[in-house]
Design a protein around this motif. Sequence first.
Motif, PDB file in Angstrom:
ATOM      1  N   LEU A   4      50.521  43.778  44.174  1.00 62.98           N
ATOM      2  CA  LEU A   4      49.247  43.076  44.368  1.00 62.98           C
ATOM      3  C   LEU A   4      48.319  43.969  45.179  1.00 62.98           C
ATOM      4  CD1 LEU A   4      47.412  40.590  44.118  1.00 62.98           C
ATOM      5  CD2 LEU A   4      48.455  39.706  46.218  1.00 62.98           C
ATOM      6  N   SER A   5      47.193  44.313  44.559  1.00 66.85           N
ATOM      7  CA  SER A   5      46.251  45.220  45.219  1.00 66.85           C
ATOM      8  C   SER A   5      44.837  44.833  44.807  1.00 66.85           C
ATOM      9  CB  SER A   5      46.566  46.663  44.781  1.00 66.85           C
ATOM     10  OG  SER A   5      45.619  47.558  45.305  1.00 66.85           O
ATOM     11  N   PHE A   6      43.908  44.938  45.743  1.00 66.30           N
ATOM     12  CA  PHE A   6      42.524  44.544  45.464  1.00 66.30           C
ATOM     13  C   PHE A   6      41.694  45.747  45.032  1.00 66.30           C
ATOM     14  CE2 PHE A   6      44.303  41.195  47.930  1.00 66.30           C
ATOM     15  CZ  PHE A   6      43.765  40.069  47.349  1.00 66.30           C
ATOM     16  N   THR A   7      40.746  45.458  44.138  1.00 68.91           N
ATOM     17  CA  THR A   7      39.812  46.501  43.692  1.00 68.91           C
ATOM     18  C   THR A   7      38.399  46.206  44.202  1.00 68.91           C
ATOM     19  OG1 THR A   7      39.469  45.229  41.663  1.00 68.91           O
ATOM     20  CG2 THR A   7      41.102  47.001  41.595  1.00 68.91           C
ATOM     21  N   GLU A   8      38.166  44.960  44.569  1.00 69.98           N
ATOM     22  CA  GLU A   8      36.846  44.513  45.025  1.00 69.98           C
ATOM     23  C   GLU A   8      37.012  43.370  46.016  1.00 69.98           C
ATOM     24  OE1 GLU A   8      33.776  45.303  45.030  1.00 69.98           O
ATOM     25  OE2 GLU A   8      34.241  47.118  43.923  1.00 69.98           O
ATOM     26  N   ASN A   9      35.902  42.959  46.597  1.00 71.89           N
ATOM     27  CA  ASN A   9      35.898  41.777  47.456  1.00 71.89           C
ATOM     28  C   ASN A   9      35.809  40.531  46.570  1.00 71.89           C
ATOM     29  OD1 ASN A   9      35.421  39.711  49.199  1.00 71.89           O
ATOM     30  ND2 ASN A   9      33.775  40.736  50.333  1.00 71.89           N
ATOM     31  N   PRO A  10      36.841  39.669  46.576  1.00 72.37           N
ATOM     32  CA  PRO A  10      36.807  38.492  45.704  1.00 72.37           C
ATOM     33  C   PRO A  10      35.619  37.571  46.003  1.00 72.37           C
ATOM     34  CG  PRO A  10      38.954  38.732  46.769  1.00 72.37           C
ATOM     35  CD  PRO A  10      38.051  39.723  47.404  1.00 72.37           C
ATOM     36  N   ALA A  11      35.083  37.640  47.220  1.00 69.68           N
ATOM     37  CA  ALA A  11      33.966  36.750  47.578  1.00 69.68           C
ATOM     38  C   ALA A  11      32.688  37.121  46.835  1.00 69.68           C
ATOM     39  CB  ALA A  11      33.721  36.812  49.086  1.00 69.68           C
ATOM     40  N   SER A  58      34.039  39.496  38.572  1.00 67.27           N
ATOM     41  CA  SER A  58      35.245  39.560  37.737  1.00 67.27           C
ATOM     42  C   SER A  58      36.482  39.584  38.641  1.00 67.27           C
ATOM     43  CB  SER A  58      35.177  40.813  36.872  1.00 67.27           C
ATOM     44  OG  SER A  58      34.821  41.906  37.689  1.00 67.27           O
ATOM     45  N   PRO A  59      37.687  39.507  38.052  1.00 70.13           N
ATOM     46  CA  PRO A  59      38.890  39.530  38.890  1.00 70.13           C
ATOM     47  C   PRO A  59      38.875  40.739  39.830  1.00 70.13           C
ATOM     48  CG  PRO A  59      39.481  39.023  36.636  1.00 70.13           C
ATOM     49  CD  PRO A  59      38.003  39.344  36.631  1.00 70.13           C
ATOM     50  N   ALA A  60      39.168  40.470  41.081  1.00 69.30           N
ATOM     51  CA  ALA A  60      39.032  41.504  42.107  1.00 69.30           C
ATOM     52  C   ALA A  60      40.366  42.096  42.509  1.00 69.30           C
ATOM     53  CB  ALA A  60      38.335  40.910  43.333  1.00 69.30           C
ATOM     54  N   HIS A  61      41.435  41.689  41.795  1.00 71.68           N
ATOM     55  CA  HIS A  61      42.750  42.226  42.157  1.00 71.68           C
ATOM     56  C   HIS A  61      43.530  42.600  40.905  1.00 71.68           C
ATOM     57  CE1 HIS A  61      43.651  37.929  41.377  1.00 71.68           C
ATOM     58  NE2 HIS A  61      44.774  38.423  40.900  1.00 71.68           N
ATOM     59  N   VAL A  62      44.574  43.406  41.133  1.00 68.31           N
ATOM     60  CA  VAL A  62      45.536  43.753  40.093  1.00 68.31           C
ATOM     61  C   VAL A  62      46.866  43.138  40.498  1.00 68.31           C
ATOM     62  CG1 VAL A  62      46.808  45.664  39.039  1.00 68.31           C
ATOM     63  CG2 VAL A  62      44.368  45.926  39.582  1.00 68.31           C
ATOM     64  N   LEU A  63      47.519  42.431  39.584  1.00 69.91           N
ATOM     65  CA  LEU A  63      48.844  41.861  39.842  1.00 69.91           C
ATOM     66  C   LEU A  63      49.767  42.282  38.708  1.00 69.91           C
ATOM     67  CD1 LEU A  63      50.701  39.890  41.482  1.00 69.91           C
ATOM     68  CD2 LEU A  63      49.889  38.080  39.964  1.00 69.91           C
ATOM     69  N   GLU A 107      40.613  36.102  49.529  1.00 72.89           N
ATOM     70  CA  GLU A 107      39.637  36.806  50.377  1.00 72.89           C
ATOM     71  C   GLU A 107      40.297  37.289  51.671  1.00 72.89           C
ATOM     72  OE1 GLU A 107      35.951  34.611  50.894  1.00 72.89           O
ATOM     73  OE2 GLU A 107      36.007  33.992  48.796  1.00 72.89           O
ATOM     74  N   ALA A 108      41.185  36.466  52.217  1.00 68.25           N
ATOM     75  CA  ALA A 108      41.859  36.866  53.461  1.00 68.25           C
ATOM     76  C   ALA A 108      42.763  38.087  53.233  1.00 68.25           C
ATOM     77  CB  ALA A 108      42.671  35.701  54.019  1.00 68.25           C
ATOM     78  N   PHE A 109      43.516  38.085  52.131  1.00 63.54           N
ATOM     79  CA  PHE A 109      44.394  39.242  51.852  1.00 63.54           C
ATOM     80  C   PHE A 109      43.572  40.483  51.504  1.00 63.54           C
ATOM     81  CE2 PHE A 109      48.838  38.188  52.253  1.00 63.54           C
ATOM     82  CZ  PHE A 109      48.813  36.803  52.368  1.00 63.54           C
TER      83      PHE A 109
END
Length: 433
Positions: A13-20, A24-29, A353-355
């Motif tokens: 699980l890693s983020f590519t952008e700020n989900p806020a 588009s989806p802001a993480h890769v799972l 957003e917290a993660f």
Amino acid sequence: MTAAARVIRGRILSFTENPATSGSPAHVLIDDGAVLVAAGKIEAVGEARDLIARAPPGAVVDDHSGSFIMPGFIDAHVHYPQTHVIGSYGAQLLDWLHNYTFVEEQKFANPEHCARIAAFFLDELIRSGTTTAMVYCTVHPESVDAFFTAAEARAMRMIAGKVMMDRDAPDGLRDTAEQGYDESKALIERWRGRGRLDYAITPRFAVTSSEAQLEAAGALKREFWNCYVQTHANENKAEIARVAALFPEARSYIDVYARAGLLGPRSVLGHCIHLQDSEVAALAESGAVAAFCPTSNLFLGSGLFDQARLERAGVRIALATDVGGGTSYSMLRTAAEGYKVLQLNGQSWPALEAFYQMTLGNARALSLDKRIGSIEPGKEADLIALDSRATPALAHRMETAGGDLEVELFALMTLGDDRAVRETYVAGEPLKR
Ligand SMILES: [Zn+2]
């Protein structure tokens, strides 16, 4: 750091952008994923079976199937000399400093004490899944040498600095404007850019630094323009009144730092709770970072951080423990208390957003996102294995999570702590004992 390749298997699980703010989806799972690491860096990320098949002969496989593999957490504001005063009773900021912190920090004139506490502190961060932090030492240069020596021995990416304070503190804890400048400069020249280490010019706060000392800190910042700056601001109402009395010519608390040339994109200001509109605007304009320290703000009764107001104004935000005013080394505990602070302010904070904030968000706040904060080839291999079923209460709660990532992460941050951290990899090496 060894050169042996390692495959770390789990739920990536890693983020590519700020989900806020991302449309588009802001993480890769990747549910059955893996990270291939070698020589301290991430070489590849993908499906476990593919990466295991292409791993070099002799590569170690660490199987954390079922646990998340995330970037190591980042703590943007913490005091390593305060491990013996965390959880000290009954004081607000100024009394807390004088009754507990300043008593404890005098012990750091002894290099052996510095080394012992630095080792404990860094091992505690590793136990909690934190791989990078921005750290206050004490006024003693020995405290910085000991901290960076311990960080280097663990190959950790750390930012730290010698506290500058020339008034309103006991004899053994005061430097002078000139001494603070000279000692900080020598430390910058000794440690800055060595391995994974970087330096923060560290005037503690405007109460304990004279105008001359803040100007000396500003002169250092001009000389070493790429250095970080860390300080405290607008934490407590009595503190703010003291600063107004000490700096009658300044328009505000934040203006004291602005006048000294201490605001900029590499400046991290702890707390930033009670702000005038002009101060919010000055933070936004300068690119300075406000460090949200929820467990500390609750413990010392300082006030409630107004995340929505700062975000609206475009102020950059980081999340931090502020141990020992803060009450936990764990960024999971810190995020959980952050959520409650925002609730009291009528705001919310989804777990995604917290993660994001604990990983890529804090890496961006510290201008380190080219190196750490996400799981991508070429980045440094600071990773954690995080088990959302680590305790009976977590395992029980997950029975009703229904496979929903947001539900799972929110329960993990609400109920989790260091027990959820199965392993912490620093530059590719497992260091949790
Ligand atoms: Zn602090």
